[in-house]
Design a protein around this motif. Structure first.
Motif, PDB file in Angstrom:
ATOM      1  N   ALA A 132      44.467   1.731 -77.568  1.00 49.87           N
ATOM      2  CA  ALA A 132      45.736   2.449 -77.683  1.00 49.87           C
ATOM      3  C   ALA A 132      46.774   1.514 -78.274  1.00 49.87           C
ATOM      4  O   ALA A 132      46.645   0.290 -78.220  1.00 49.87           O
ATOM      5  CB  ALA A 132      46.201   2.946 -76.317  1.00 49.87           C
ATOM      6  N   ASP A 133      47.805   2.116 -78.829  1.00 44.74           N
ATOM      7  CA  ASP A 133      48.945   1.366 -79.344  1.00 44.74           C
ATOM      8  C   ASP A 133      49.872   1.067 -78.180  1.00 44.74           C
ATOM      9  O   ASP A 133      50.445   1.985 -77.581  1.00 44.74           O
ATOM     10  CB  ASP A 133      49.673   2.198 -80.403  1.00 44.74           C
ATOM     11  N   ASP A 136      53.291   2.667 -77.417  1.00 48.87           N
ATOM     12  CA  ASP A 136      53.402   3.999 -76.828  1.00 48.87           C
ATOM     13  C   ASP A 136      53.058   3.904 -75.354  1.00 48.87           C
ATOM     14  O   ASP A 136      51.923   4.157 -74.929  1.00 48.87           O
ATOM     15  CB  ASP A 136      52.461   4.972 -77.548  1.00 48.87           C
ATOM     16  N   LYS A 138      53.822   5.696 -72.792  1.00 52.56           N
ATOM     17  CA  LYS A 138      53.417   6.934 -72.130  1.00 52.56           C
ATOM     18  C   LYS A 138      51.931   7.200 -72.344  1.00 52.56           C
ATOM     19  O   LYS A 138      51.210   7.594 -71.422  1.00 52.56           O
ATOM     20  CB  LYS A 138      54.255   8.100 -72.639  1.00 52.56           C
ATOM     21  N   GLN A 139      51.452   6.988 -73.578  1.00 50.11           N
ATOM     22  CA  GLN A 139      50.038   7.182 -73.857  1.00 50.11           C
ATOM     23  C   GLN A 139      49.183   6.221 -73.048  1.00 50.11           C
ATOM     24  O   GLN A 139      48.154   6.603 -72.476  1.00 50.11           O
ATOM     25  CB  GLN A 139      49.757   6.986 -75.353  1.00 50.11           C
ATOM     26  N   VAL A 140      49.610   4.962 -72.993  1.00 47.51           N
ATOM     27  CA  VAL A 140      48.855   3.955 -72.246  1.00 47.51           C
ATOM     28  C   VAL A 140      48.822   4.307 -70.761  1.00 47.51           C
ATOM     29  O   VAL A 140      47.758   4.321 -70.122  1.00 47.51           O
ATOM     30  CB  VAL A 140      49.468   2.554 -72.452  1.00 47.51           C
ATOM     31  N   LYS A 142      49.334   7.080 -69.077  1.00 49.10           N
ATOM     32  CA  LYS A 142      48.708   8.328 -68.630  1.00 49.10           C
ATOM     33  C   LYS A 142      47.209   8.367 -68.936  1.00 49.10           C
ATOM     34  O   LYS A 142      46.524   9.329 -68.577  1.00 49.10           O
ATOM     35  CB  LYS A 142      49.396   9.532 -69.282  1.00 49.10           C
ATOM     36  N   SER A 143      46.689   7.335 -69.566  1.00 48.27           N
ATOM     37  CA  SER A 143      45.276   7.312 -69.945  1.00 48.27           C
ATOM     38  C   SER A 143      44.390   7.288 -68.704  1.00 48.27           C
ATOM     39  O   SER A 143      44.759   6.749 -67.659  1.00 48.27           O
ATOM     40  CB  SER A 143      44.981   6.069 -70.800  1.00 48.27           C
TER      41      SER A 143
END
Length: 273
Positions: A132-133, A136, A138-140, A142-143
């Motif tokens: 993941a980037d 970000d 939020k992306q990290v 919530k993974s």
């Protein structure tokens, strides 16, 4: 390892004929997860920028000291952002040597680093790898990798080692840090190492070296000490605050040489109250 031989830790979808920045760093660190093409790139940069190996080793030594400090504070779960290939004294090795139950999530955007990491860490159920980037948050956060392994009701150690100097001001590094900070429970820690120098410290001879590094490895943004301190907004810095890497809690006098006070990277650890 010759680039024509594929060891069992090298995933089949990784092109061994193309250099990888993650494997170049592994080579500089003395690791074994690299190939001839990576060593050729690494040696070319070293020929033009001999100090780069010392810098990379100092960032890794700081990581080890910081993780041991966090373990001494009771931290048993870690989120390592921009982790690269987790070899040569990386977080899970240090943490699980102290507590076999310690948990680590490694995050990197580089598909090569992630593929190698997953192959290396197969069988370690307390370590996860996420592609993941890290910009970000939020992306990290919530993974599944993060949500299933880390307990956000307990303090977490977030590590940003040699990461934020690859994030220009236009991408708001302070905002990125704040997004992670706001999601952390009280008692969590943030660890940062970052390339930088103060006025009067810069040697003009480094200008060519910087250009070689930027062309051969990745473009880097140097920041002053007060700019690195600003990244810790919302955290209480532990002693000695933001310091030159060799001067942050050295383990012995041998770790501090005559150039330590002008070392071109800073490090610090902060606690979220």
């Amino acid at each position: 390892m010759d680039s024509g031989e594929r060891p069992n830790w090298a995933p089949v979808d990784v092109d061994l004929a193309r250099p990888s920045i993650a494997r170049v760093y592994d080579y500089w660190l003395g690791g074994a997860h690299n190939f001839a093409i990576d060593r050729a790139v690494a040696d070319k940069v070293l020929a033009d920028v001999p100090v780069i190996k010392s810098i990379v080793l100092n960032h890794r030594a700081f990581l080890r000291r910081a993780v041991r400090f966090l373990l001494a504070q009771g931290i048993r779960q870690f989120l390592d952002l921009g982790s690269g290939i987790p070899t040569v004294g990386n977080v899970h090795e240090i943490a699980q040597a102290t507590d076999p139950g310690a948990r680590v999530v490694y995050v990197d955007v580089d598909a090569v680093a992630v593929a190698h990491s997953r192959a290396i860490l197969t069988g370690n159920e307390l370590v996860s790898v996420l592609q993941a980037d890290v910009r970000d948050a939020k992306q990290v956060l919530k993974s599944p990798e993060v949500q299933e392994l880390l307990d956000f009701s307990q303090p977490i150690g977030v590590l940003m080692i040699a990461l934020l100097h690859f994030v220009p001001d236009s991408e708001d590094p302070r905002g990125i840090v704040a997004d992670y900070r706001d999601a952390l429970p009280d008692g969590s820690y943030l660890t940062i190492s970052h390339a930088g120098y103060e006025e009067g410290d810069w040697d003009p001879a480094w200008d060519d070296a910087k250009q070689v590094y930027n062309r051969g490895v990745s473009e880097m943004c140097f920041r002053r000490k007060h700019e690195v301190q600003a990244l810790f907004e919302g955290f209480d810095l532990v002693e000695p605050g933001v310091a030159r890497l060799p001067l942050w809690r050295p383990e012995s006098p041998d770790d501090v040489d005559e150039d330590a006070a002008r070392f071109i990277s800073f490090g610090g650890v902060g606690r979220k109250a």
